[in-house]
Motif scaffolding. Sequence first.
Motif, PDB file in Angstrom:
ATOM      1  N   GLY A  47      -1.258  -2.325   2.155  1.00 19.41           N
ATOM      2  CA  GLY A  47      -0.736  -0.968   2.187  1.00 19.41           C
ATOM      3  C   GLY A  47       0.547  -0.771   1.405  1.00 19.41           C
ATOM      4  O   GLY A  47       1.226   0.246   1.576  1.00 19.41           O
ATOM      5  N   LEU A  48       0.884  -1.709   0.510  1.00 22.48           N
ATOM      6  CA  LEU A  48       2.145  -1.635  -0.226  1.00 22.48           C
ATOM      7  C   LEU A  48       2.028  -0.912  -1.561  1.00 22.48           C
ATOM      8  O   LEU A  48       3.018  -0.413  -2.091  1.00 22.48           O
ATOM      9  CB  LEU A  48       2.697  -3.042  -0.468  1.00 22.48           C
ATOM     10  CG  LEU A  48       3.074  -3.838   0.785  1.00 22.48           C
ATOM     11  CD1 LEU A  48       3.522  -5.239   0.407  1.00 22.48           C
ATOM     12  CD2 LEU A  48       4.158  -3.119   1.562  1.00 22.48           C
ATOM     13  N   ILE A  49       0.824  -0.869  -2.124  1.00 29.18           N
ATOM     14  CA  ILE A  49       0.634  -0.197  -3.408  1.00 29.18           C
ATOM     15  C   ILE A  49      -0.696   0.550  -3.413  1.00 29.18           C
ATOM     16  O   ILE A  49      -1.547   0.354  -2.534  1.00 29.18           O
ATOM     17  CB  ILE A  49       0.639  -1.193  -4.591  1.00 29.18           C
ATOM     18  CG1 ILE A  49      -0.604  -2.091  -4.535  1.00 29.18           C
ATOM     19  CG2 ILE A  49       1.925  -2.008  -4.636  1.00 29.18           C
ATOM     20  CD1 ILE A  49      -0.876  -2.860  -5.815  1.00 29.18           C
ATOM     21  N   SER A 211     -12.093   1.519  -0.232  1.00 29.17           N
ATOM     22  CA  SER A 211     -10.798   0.998  -0.663  1.00 29.17           C
ATOM     23  C   SER A 211      -9.768   1.021   0.465  1.00 29.17           C
ATOM     24  O   SER A 211      -8.720   0.372   0.374  1.00 29.17           O
ATOM     25  CB  SER A 211     -10.260   1.803  -1.850  1.00 29.17           C
ATOM     26  OG  SER A 211      -9.873   3.101  -1.449  1.00 29.17           O
ATOM     27  N   LYS A 212     -10.060   1.749   1.521  1.00 31.11           N
ATOM     28  CA  LYS A 212      -9.100   1.910   2.620  1.00 31.11           C
ATOM     29  C   LYS A 212      -9.360   0.971   3.795  1.00 31.11           C
ATOM     30  O   LYS A 212      -8.583   0.936   4.749  1.00 31.11           O
ATOM     31  CB  LYS A 212      -9.118   3.362   3.089  1.00 31.11           C
ATOM     32  CG  LYS A 212      -8.735   4.330   1.976  1.00 31.11           C
ATOM     33  CD  LYS A 212      -8.937   5.779   2.366  1.00 31.11           C
ATOM     34  CE  LYS A 212      -8.577   6.694   1.199  1.00 31.11           C
ATOM     35  NZ  LYS A 212      -8.795   8.120   1.515  1.00 31.11           N
ATOM     36  N   ILE A 213     -10.455   0.211   3.743  1.00 30.69           N
ATOM     37  CA  ILE A 213     -10.807  -0.689   4.844  1.00 30.69           C
ATOM     38  C   ILE A 213      -9.813  -1.844   4.927  1.00 30.69           C
ATOM     39  O   ILE A 213      -9.439  -2.431   3.927  1.00 30.69           O
ATOM     40  CB  ILE A 213     -12.245  -1.227   4.651  1.00 30.69           C
ATOM     41  CG1 ILE A 213     -13.255  -0.072   4.691  1.00 30.69           C
ATOM     42  CG2 ILE A 213     -12.580  -2.258   5.723  1.00 30.69           C
ATOM     43  CD1 ILE A 213     -14.668  -0.497   4.356  1.00 30.69           C
ATOM     44  N   ASN A 214      -9.410  -2.150   6.156  1.00 28.38           N
ATOM     45  CA  ASN A 214      -8.434  -3.235   6.420  1.00 28.38           C
ATOM     46  C   ASN A 214      -7.096  -2.972   5.736  1.00 28.38           C
ATOM     47  O   ASN A 214      -6.403  -3.898   5.331  1.00 28.38           O
ATOM     48  CB  ASN A 214      -8.976  -4.595   5.985  1.00 28.38           C
ATOM     49  CG  ASN A 214     -10.101  -5.067   6.887  1.00 28.38           C
ATOM     50  OD1 ASN A 214     -10.172  -4.698   8.062  1.00 28.38           O
ATOM     51  ND2 ASN A 214     -10.981  -5.885   6.356  1.00 28.38           N
ATOM     52  N   LYS A 215      -6.729  -1.713   5.650  1.00 29.20           N
ATOM     53  CA  LYS A 215      -5.467  -1.323   5.024  1.00 29.20           C
ATOM     54  C   LYS A 215      -4.703  -0.451   6.023  1.00 29.20           C
ATOM     55  O   LYS A 215      -4.996   0.727   6.175  1.00 29.20           O
ATOM     56  CB  LYS A 215      -5.733  -0.561   3.731  1.00 29.20           C
ATOM     57  CG  LYS A 215      -4.487  -0.078   3.021  1.00 29.20           C
ATOM     58  CD  LYS A 215      -4.887   0.681   1.770  1.00 29.20           C
ATOM     59  CE  LYS A 215      -3.672   1.293   1.101  1.00 29.20           C
ATOM     60  NZ  LYS A 215      -4.060   2.090  -0.080  1.00 29.20           N
ATOM     61  N   GLY A 216      -3.753  -1.041   6.704  1.00 31.54           N
ATOM     62  CA  GLY A 216      -3.007  -0.315   7.725  1.00 31.54           C
ATOM     63  C   GLY A 216      -1.702   0.227   7.201  1.00 31.54           C
ATOM     64  O   GLY A 216      -0.906  -0.513   6.615  1.00 31.54           O
ATOM     65  N   CYS A 217      -1.463   1.528   7.367  1.00 38.48           N
ATOM     66  CA  CYS A 217      -0.181   2.135   7.031  1.00 38.48           C
ATOM     67  C   CYS A 217       0.655   2.260   8.308  1.00 38.48           C
ATOM     68  O   CYS A 217       0.189   1.964   9.403  1.00 38.48           O
ATOM     69  CB  CYS A 217      -0.387   3.501   6.380  1.00 38.48           C
ATOM     70  SG  CYS A 217      -1.388   3.417   4.876  1.00 38.48           S
ATOM     71  N   TRP A 218       1.856   2.737   8.187  1.00 46.81           N
ATOM     72  CA  TRP A 218       2.813   2.609   9.289  1.00 46.81           C
ATOM     73  C   TRP A 218       2.597   3.600  10.419  1.00 46.81           C
ATOM     74  O   TRP A 218       3.055   3.381  11.537  1.00 46.81           O
ATOM     75  CB  TRP A 218       4.231   2.731   8.748  1.00 46.81           C
ATOM     76  CG  TRP A 218       4.644   4.140   8.440  1.00 46.81           C
ATOM     77  CD1 TRP A 218       4.217   4.913   7.408  1.00 46.81           C
ATOM     78  CD2 TRP A 218       5.571   4.934   9.175  1.00 46.81           C
ATOM     79  NE1 TRP A 218       4.803   6.138   7.446  1.00 46.81           N
ATOM     80  CE2 TRP A 218       5.650   6.176   8.519  1.00 46.81           C
ATOM     81  CE3 TRP A 218       6.347   4.715  10.317  1.00 46.81           C
ATOM     82  CZ2 TRP A 218       6.473   7.207   8.976  1.00 46.81           C
ATOM     83  CZ3 TRP A 218       7.160   5.740  10.771  1.00 46.81           C
ATOM     84  CH2 TRP A 218       7.219   6.971  10.099  1.00 46.81           C
ATOM     85  N   ASN A 219       1.884   4.721  10.178  1.00 48.64           N
ATOM     86  CA  ASN A 219       1.688   5.705  11.238  1.00 48.64           C
ATOM     87  C   ASN A 219       0.210   5.840  11.605  1.00 48.64           C
ATOM     88  O   ASN A 219      -0.635   6.045  10.737  1.00 48.64           O
ATOM     89  CB  ASN A 219       2.236   7.068  10.819  1.00 48.64           C
ATOM     90  CG  ASN A 219       2.162   8.091  11.943  1.00 48.64           C
ATOM     91  OD1 ASN A 219       1.447   9.074  11.854  1.00 48.64           O
ATOM     92  ND2 ASN A 219       2.892   7.851  13.018  1.00 48.64           N
ATOM     93  N   ASN A 220      -0.088   5.711  12.905  1.00 46.98           N
ATOM     94  CA  ASN A 220      -1.466   5.821  13.384  1.00 46.98           C
ATOM     95  C   ASN A 220      -1.831   7.271  13.664  1.00 46.98           C
ATOM     96  O   ASN A 220      -1.094   7.983  14.358  1.00 46.98           O
ATOM     97  CB  ASN A 220      -1.651   5.015  14.676  1.00 46.98           C
ATOM     98  CG  ASN A 220      -1.547   3.524  14.455  1.00 46.98           C
ATOM     99  OD1 ASN A 220      -1.926   3.029  13.400  1.00 46.98           O
ATOM    100  ND2 ASN A 220      -1.035   2.811  15.442  1.00 46.98           N
TER     101      ASN A 220
END
Length: 251
Positions: A47-49, A211-220
């Motif tokens: 989730g960094l780039i 492309s978003k699978i297994n990609k966690g961002c900071w807000n749920n």
Amino acid sequence: MIYTEREEKILELLKDTSSVDVKTLTRVLYTSEATVRRDLRKLEQKGLILRSHGKAMRVSAYADQNVGFDLREHLLSPVKQNLAKAAVERFAAEGSVVMLDASSTAMCAVQYLAQKKDVIVITSGLKTLGFLSQTELKFFSTGGMAINRSASFVGQTAIAAVNAFNADVAFVSCHGLSEDGFATDTSIAENDVRLAMLNRSKRKVLLVDSSKINKGCWNNLCHISFFDDVVCDQELPEPILSSVKNFHLIK
């Protein structure tokens, strides 16, 4: 140079610029394009780039930084079109009331909704409004504070507008789907509006590309089990899939 050193160098470069291309990275890191692309995939999964057209863009250096809509709109756009088309065909009947968040994926649904009769659309997306204005659909804007970068309306005004309606279905997307099955994003404000839309809709549909699978961002936003249906172009990992009520694989 080992991977952790390359990762630090890539992120360091992205502190001072909005994006950096693969060719530049191969030169700076003294490594092959294949290695750089592999490193970028790992950074994206964290989730960094974001990756787009041979470039990398850092998206989580700042807690509530919104990813530019123009970039999101072009990332995997054919896939997003397919997801939106399938979702509309399955879940948006003629005469229904539909809520669309400000995501580029939900925006793709407009052209297919326009082929149905007597549909009413409520959206928080600024660009989505532009597309809606070119159709015969009846539509409402949530209004609210505008976030220019992500082309979205947010805030209590937008949430109050959403709460004034009862919808048959809500189509929303997310910036990442975490390994423990949470739909996540980089913006609390946008997630607040999405959650209001889901709570005011009889059917809750998540449109998420692979492309978003297994990609966690900071807000749920919410756990994937909260949705009635999940539409994706790839099978989800079993730990996540087991929590999904209805999964729809779209190729």
